[in-house]
Enzyme design. Structure first.
Site, mmCIF file in Angstrom:
data_model
loop_
_atom_site.group_PDB
_atom_site.id
_atom_site.type_symbol
_atom_site.label_atom_id
_atom_site.label_comp_id
_atom_site.label_asym_id
_atom_site.label_seq_id
_atom_site.Cartn_x
_atom_site.Cartn_y
_atom_site.Cartn_z
ATOM 1 N N LYS A 57 42.416 44.601 38.624
ATOM 2 C CA LYS A 57 42.475 45.913 37.977
ATOM 3 C C LYS A 57 43.570 46.762 38.624
ATOM 4 C CE LYS A 57 37.664 45.983 36.501
ATOM 5 N NZ LYS A 57 36.288 46.159 36.942
ATOM 6 N N GLN A 101 32.463 49.698 40.387
ATOM 7 C CA GLN A 101 32.260 48.278 40.084
ATOM 8 C C GLN A 101 30.784 47.923 40.195
ATOM 9 O OE1 GLN A 101 34.727 46.220 39.029
ATOM 10 N NE2 GLN A 101 33.385 44.454 38.902
ATOM 11 N N ASP A 124 34.496 53.480 31.885
ATOM 12 C CA ASP A 124 33.605 52.375 31.508
ATOM 13 C C ASP A 124 32.804 52.716 30.257
ATOM 14 O OD1 ASP A 124 33.582 49.977 32.969
ATOM 15 O OD2 ASP A 124 32.611 50.920 34.701
HETATM 16 N N1 GUN Z 1 31.302 44.384 36.595
HETATM 17 C C1 GUN Z 1 31.546 43.420 35.675
HETATM 18 N N2 GUN Z 1 32.051 43.964 34.549
HETATM 19 C C2 GUN Z 1 32.126 45.290 34.756
HETATM 20 C C3 GUN Z 1 32.582 46.381 33.965
HETATM 21 O O1 GUN Z 1 33.008 46.253 32.821
HETATM 22 N N3 GUN Z 1 32.509 47.605 34.554
HETATM 23 C C4 GUN Z 1 32.026 47.778 35.802
HETATM 24 N N4 GUN Z 1 31.979 49.013 36.285
HETATM 25 N N5 GUN Z 1 31.597 46.785 36.560
HETATM 26 C C5 GUN Z 1 31.658 45.556 36.046
#
Ligand code: GUN
Length: 302
Positions: A57, A101, A124
């Site tokens: 990311k 996360q 998100d």
């Molecule tokens: N962990 C796995 N996928 C995601 C996601 O799309 N957002 C977040 N915040 N954590 C994740």
């Protein structure tokens, strides 16, 4: 072969186009308004899979010309400390998007943390305000994975109005927001799940079938209506015949590709779209915070 290549939807190539478009718009935002979008990712603990996601990311955020901020906290961080970190990011003007996360360590109440994020920075789309806005048709930030699925569907099919859509899976992250987006796009939507009776029969009705069950290759070729669009959100690691692990989706791809009109492979389908949509959401959030219409940032926007 050519025909099969058309049935397969290349999520990697699609994601590259989305990222390139976001990067162009970020450049315009910087040049015209002096604004550089900032995305903060908070990682609690050292789960190796989460580490990889967070690193990717960060790299892609910078490649799009945005500022990437990573906050790493130890696995034994208490909830109050994490809430304080989120609160700092809410007040930080350099930060336009915040992603905590998941999963979080068990001592932390995930819902409380999500609710603490400023909804305007919730890239998100997990905050109850954004969930509510998505359901009621307001200006929501939409969860990245369903957003990516919608982009691919609309790219292939154009207007989705009137189509029968079946979403298998009812998670807050994928199934429910996916159903809301399909409904907003005027599909007739069924949400199926582990308690659904005659799941194969329900799936066979679908012009659009979205699989988000977490069960490897559960959806078979003969569950698919000929010509249907199949979006496979599953990512399952299973032992292959050679003893090595391999990634498979929730759909039996080799069978389904013979029947479907379009299908996303695993890997290389929905997965790459998720981070691309995170960048898109960060740009969207930045524009809204500054009262800028993203459509004014150049060709191909929106
Ligand atoms: N962990 C796995 N996928 C995601 C996601 O799309 N957002 C977040 N915040 N954590 C994740």
């Amino acid at each position: 072969m050519t025909e099969r290549a058309e049935v397969r939807i290349d999520g990697k190539a699609f994601a590259e186009r989305v990222r390139a478009r976001v990067a162009e718009q970020v450049a315009v935002l910087r040049g015209r308004h002096g604004i550089v979008p900032g995305l903060a990712v908070v990682l609690v603990g050292d789960d190796p899979a989460s580490e990889i996601y967070v690193r990717n990311k960060g790299k892609q955020t910078e490649a799009a010309g945005m500022q990437s901020l990573q906050i790493r906290l130890p696995a034994d961080t208490d909830e109050a400390t994490l809430l304080a970190a989120v609160n700092d990011l809410n007040g930080d003007r350099r930060v336009n998007g915040i992603l905590v996360q998941l999963p979080l360590p068990s001592q932390i109440d995930t819902e409380r943390v999500i609710a603490a994020i400023d909804p305007a920075k919730d890239v998100d789309g997990f905050h109850p305000i954004n969930v509510g806005r998505l359901m009621s048709g307001g200006e929501a930030l939409v969860p990245c994975t369903p957003l990516g699925c919608m982009m691919m569907l609309q790219d292939r099919l154009g207007d989705l109005g009137g189509l029968e859509a079946v979403v298998v899976g009812r998670s807050n992250i994928v199934g429910k927001p996916m159903a809301a987006l399909l409904l907003k796009a005027n599909c007739t939507v069924t949400v199926a799940h582990s308690r659904t009776r005659d799941l194969p029969g329900v799936c066979r009705r679908a012009d659009i079938l979205v699989a988000a069950t977490g069960r490897p290759e559960m959806i078979r070729g003969d569950w698919i209506k000929p010509g249907a669009m199949v979006i496979d959100v599953g990512i399952n690691r299973i032992a292959g015949a050679d003893g090595k692990n391999r990634l498979v989706g929730d759909v039996a791809y080799a069978e389904a590709v013979e029947v479907a009109g379009g299908i996303t492979p695993v890997p290389g389908g929905v997965g790459p779209m998720t981070i691309a949509c995170l960048l898109q959401n960060t740009l969207t959030a930045t524009c809204r915070q500054h009262g800028i219409d993203p459509a004014d940032l150049g060709a191909g926007s929106g």
